[in-house]
Design an enzyme around this catalytic site. Sequence first.
Site, mmCIF file in Angstrom:
data_model
loop_
_atom_site.group_PDB
_atom_site.id
_atom_site.type_symbol
_atom_site.label_atom_id
_atom_site.label_comp_id
_atom_site.label_asym_id
_atom_site.label_seq_id
_atom_site.Cartn_x
_atom_site.Cartn_y
_atom_site.Cartn_z
ATOM 1 N N TRP A 102 0.813 -1.211 0.000
ATOM 2 C CA TRP A 102 0.000 0.000 0.000
ATOM 3 C C TRP A 102 0.851 1.268 0.000
ATOM 4 C CZ3 TRP A 102 -4.361 -0.668 -2.050
ATOM 5 C CH2 TRP A 102 -5.031 -1.884 -1.880
ATOM 6 N N ASP A 172 -1.690 6.294 6.297
ATOM 7 C CA ASP A 172 -2.768 5.435 5.821
ATOM 8 C C ASP A 172 -3.087 4.430 6.942
ATOM 9 O OD1 ASP A 172 -4.422 3.618 4.612
ATOM 10 O OD2 ASP A 172 -3.141 3.259 2.866
ATOM 11 N N LYS A 196 -12.283 -2.014 6.355
ATOM 12 C CA LYS A 196 -11.524 -2.946 7.186
ATOM 13 C C LYS A 196 -12.033 -2.901 8.622
ATOM 14 C CE LYS A 196 -9.078 -3.128 3.379
ATOM 15 N NZ LYS A 196 -8.107 -2.194 2.855
HETATM 16 C C1 PLP Z 1 -7.513 -1.703 1.550
HETATM 17 C C2 PLP Z 1 -6.429 -0.702 1.666
HETATM 18 C C3 PLP Z 1 -6.281 0.342 0.741
HETATM 19 C C4 PLP Z 1 -7.146 0.489 -0.492
HETATM 20 O O1 PLP Z 1 -8.429 0.850 -0.167
HETATM 21 P P1 PLP Z 1 -9.500 1.135 -1.333
HETATM 22 O O2 PLP Z 1 -10.717 1.468 -0.549
HETATM 23 O O3 PLP Z 1 -9.649 -0.133 -2.109
HETATM 24 O O4 PLP Z 1 -9.012 2.243 -2.154
HETATM 25 C C5 PLP Z 1 -5.274 1.262 0.950
HETATM 26 N N1 PLP Z 1 -4.445 1.159 1.999
HETATM 27 C C6 PLP Z 1 -4.553 0.158 2.901
HETATM 28 C C7 PLP Z 1 -3.604 0.092 4.049
HETATM 29 C C8 PLP Z 1 -5.555 -0.799 2.754
HETATM 30 O O5 PLP Z 1 -5.660 -1.784 3.655
#
Ligand code: PLP
Length: 361
Positions: A102, A172, A196
């Site tokens: 990511w 993030d 998540k």
């Molecule tokens: C799932 C995830 C993403 C991507 O999320 P989207 O909603 O599909 O854009 C980005 N960063 C992390 C750490 C993730 O777990």
Amino acid sequence: MTRAYNFSAGPATLPEAVLRQAQAELLEWNGVGASIVEISHRSAEFIEVAAQAESDLRTLLAIPDDYAVMFLAGGATTQQALLALNFAAPGQIADYIVSGHWGQTAIKQVRHYVTANVAASSEAGGFTDLPAREHWRLSEGAAYVHITANETIHGVEFRNTPDTGEVPLFADFSSSIASEPVDVSRYGLIYAGAQKNLGPVGVSVVIVRRDLLQREGQPRADIFDYRSHVARDSMLNTPPTWNWYLAGLVFKWMLAEGGVEEFARRNAAKSALVYQAIDDSGGFYRNEVAAAARSRMNIPFFLADDTLTARFVSQSREAGLLALKGHKAVGGIRASLYNAMPVAGAQALVDFMRDFQQRHG
Ligand SMILES: *Cc1c(COP(=O)(O)O)cnc(C)c1O
């Protein structure tokens, strides 16, 4: 009806109590004669739902008043692009710490807008550790430093907030937000897709220090401008009302369960159970992440005999343990243990792992 234990990395398991409440309220909500998904986002009723969700999230995460909170359509990936547009001048340097997949996508999203400097990366080691802070090569005058608090695919998590001095830290937190107490004031910006740990996919939460919103950023459409979203309480256009409502129910559930301190305890207990089972397996199972960087939320692991992996996945599914197949980028098995996964679910996984080893070891 039997709900299995769902170890999906995302969209992921939600609290059963929340799903039941949403089900009970789906046809007619709160005496308005219509479903929550059928009423205007500008109605007094929905504005109240939206404001309550923000207020509960502020309580849950102890968000200081000098931080704005946005609920925005689109995923974490969308925010990754918007960071550069809103906070960096065209071509300005932004520093990225890459500790997994990511972190790489975050860079991909900003290439056209900034000079993305990989200030540190653990790619050479296969993303099995965090790049040590003393080796980061931060840039003079960077717009921000970006980290991925928890790498959902590689299972690597920051256990301490790194110090980036005067340069704001952007993180993030998609797969670990609200999993434990975090000092928000150490960050310039925190973002997370909801699917998540917070609710259904389709909405992202962005928490930003208000003074950063004064930055000029880059030419961009109004709809990509965080200032406009903040000024209009995230209702610049029609927000994802259902997702916002459902996330609000999850916030209430988390608060009622004891807040992030309680989830920190549960998440530590769950992940300890699974790592213990891996480490005690005499090499039958193996997790390659350095102990201090092991994620509490996502645990990728491998079977010494990879020909058994498909059998592990199918037999675990039959045993009521869903979505344990690893991400295709790394293979093997992955168990995601978000807030809504009960300790009993982690225990059921560990029991299955021991049983599987006995039958195939
Ligand atoms: C799932 C995830 C993403 C991507 O999320 P989207 O909603 O599909 O854009 C980005 N960063 C992390 C750490 C993730 O777990």
